[in-house]
Design a protein around this motif. Structure first.
Motif, PDB file in Angstrom:
ATOM      1  N   TYR A  48       2.965  -0.779   3.383  1.00  0.00           N
ATOM      2  CA  TYR A  48       1.955   0.183   2.944  1.00  0.00           C
ATOM      3  C   TYR A  48       0.695   0.137   3.792  1.00  0.00           C
ATOM      4  O   TYR A  48       0.125   1.179   4.123  1.00  0.00           O
ATOM      5  N   SER A  49       0.236  -1.049   4.156  1.00  0.00           N
ATOM      6  CA  SER A  49      -1.039  -1.125   4.882  1.00  0.00           C
ATOM      7  C   SER A  49      -0.890  -0.866   6.380  1.00  0.00           C
ATOM      8  O   SER A  49      -1.702  -0.157   6.965  1.00  0.00           O
ATOM      9  N   GLU A  50       0.132  -1.399   7.016  1.00  0.00           N
ATOM     10  CA  GLU A  50       0.264  -1.295   8.461  1.00  0.00           C
ATOM     11  C   GLU A  50       0.972  -0.022   8.913  1.00  0.00           C
ATOM     12  O   GLU A  50       0.623   0.543   9.942  1.00  0.00           O
ATOM     13  N   LYS A  53      -0.564   3.190   6.163  1.00  0.00           N
ATOM     14  CA  LYS A  53      -2.031   3.212   6.096  1.00  0.00           C
ATOM     15  C   LYS A  53      -2.541   3.523   4.697  1.00  0.00           C
ATOM     16  O   LYS A  53      -3.599   4.111   4.511  1.00  0.00           O
ATOM     17  N   TYR A  55      -3.922   1.635   2.152  1.00  0.00           N
ATOM     18  CA  TYR A  55      -4.482   0.298   1.961  1.00  0.00           C
ATOM     19  C   TYR A  55      -4.585  -0.098   0.491  1.00  0.00           C
ATOM     20  O   TYR A  55      -4.390  -1.261   0.153  1.00  0.00           O
ATOM     21  N   GLY A  58      -1.203  -1.160  -0.598  1.00  0.00           N
ATOM     22  CA  GLY A  58      -0.937  -2.422   0.091  1.00  0.00           C
ATOM     23  C   GLY A  58      -1.659  -3.571  -0.581  1.00  0.00           C
ATOM     24  O   GLY A  58      -1.088  -4.649  -0.788  1.00  0.00           O
ATOM     25  N   LYS A  59      -2.933  -3.342  -0.945  1.00  0.00           N
ATOM     26  CA  LYS A  59      -3.715  -4.382  -1.619  1.00  0.00           C
ATOM     27  C   LYS A  59      -3.060  -4.806  -2.930  1.00  0.00           C
ATOM     28  O   LYS A  59      -3.038  -5.991  -3.258  1.00  0.00           O
ATOM     29  N   CYS A  82      -5.490  -6.170   5.886  1.00  0.00           N
ATOM     30  CA  CYS A  82      -5.527  -4.966   5.049  1.00  0.00           C
ATOM     31  C   CYS A  82      -6.937  -4.729   4.520  1.00  0.00           C
ATOM     32  O   CYS A  82      -7.448  -3.605   4.558  1.00  0.00           O
ATOM     33  N   SER A  85      -9.164  -3.462   7.299  1.00  0.00           N
ATOM     34  CA  SER A  85      -8.865  -2.060   7.622  1.00  0.00           C
ATOM     35  C   SER A  85      -9.423  -1.117   6.575  1.00  0.00           C
ATOM     36  O   SER A  85      -9.815   0.007   6.879  1.00  0.00           O
ATOM     37  N   ASN A  86      -9.473  -1.580   5.336  1.00  0.00           N
ATOM     38  CA  ASN A  86      -9.986  -0.765   4.232  1.00  0.00           C
ATOM     39  C   ASN A  86     -11.502  -0.925   4.058  1.00  0.00           C
ATOM     40  O   ASN A  86     -12.080  -0.376   3.136  1.00  0.00           O
TER      41      ASN A  86
END
Length: 169
Positions: A48-50, A53, A55, A58-59, A82, A85-86
């Motif tokens: 989800y995060s990489e 995108k 985030y 992903g978190k 993550c 990036s967020n």
């Protein structure tokens, strides 16, 4: 069930990030066998995060992985990335502090993340200090080269001090 879960987890890891359809199939199988497996949850957070995108989602996966196994040394690095990036800098700073106290974690990677945090905040001197500290915990040439490249990048970003010319009479 652990052997089956591991089989699917390793398949997912092998497919990541090049064949996401197969990766997600294998990852969903792994999580169906063991829904609280920290490594599988971490990999789903990375998807989800990489890749996507997303985030926030992903978190959630990273948080679940941390709750499932607080001692898992694989999760913090990706969770920190993550958060950075967020732009969740305060959370990232707390997690970095926790991760640096974990036994067995790659401190060089975590300090590199801390350097990235400082860089994103515009604190270039502190970022360079973290890289210097990370070098102490770097035990292979490839990770040392990564740190050297980051150091060059940060130095290029640093403002050049202006010098005044003396007036000639």
């Amino acid at each position: 069930m652990t052997l089956t879960k591991n089989k699917y987890y390793f398949e997912a890891l092998d497919y990541f990030p090049y064949n996401m359809a197969e990766c997600l199939d294998a990852l969903n199988y792994a999580l169906s066998y063991e829904p609280e497996d920290a490594d599988s949850l971490c990999l789903m957070g990375r998807v989800y995060s990489e890749v996507l995108k997303d985030y926030e989602t992903g978190k959630k996966y990273f948080e679940e992985a941390m709750q499932s196994n607080i001692g898992n040394i694989n999760t913090p690095r990706y969770y920190i990335e993550c958060l950075l990036s967020n732009e969740d800098y305060e959370e990232a700073e707390k997690l970095i502090g926790y991760a640096l106290r974990m036994k067995g974690i790659d401190k060089s990677e975590i300090l590199n993340c801390k350097s990235l945090l400082m860089e994103r905040k515009g604190e270039y001197k502190q970022a360079l200090e973290q890289l210097k500290e990370a070098r102490k915990f770097s035990y292979c040439r490839s990770s040392l080269e990564i740190l050297e490249d980051r150091e060059k990048l940060i130095k290029d970003k640093m403002p050049v001090p202006r010098t005044r010319k003396k007036a000639t009479a």
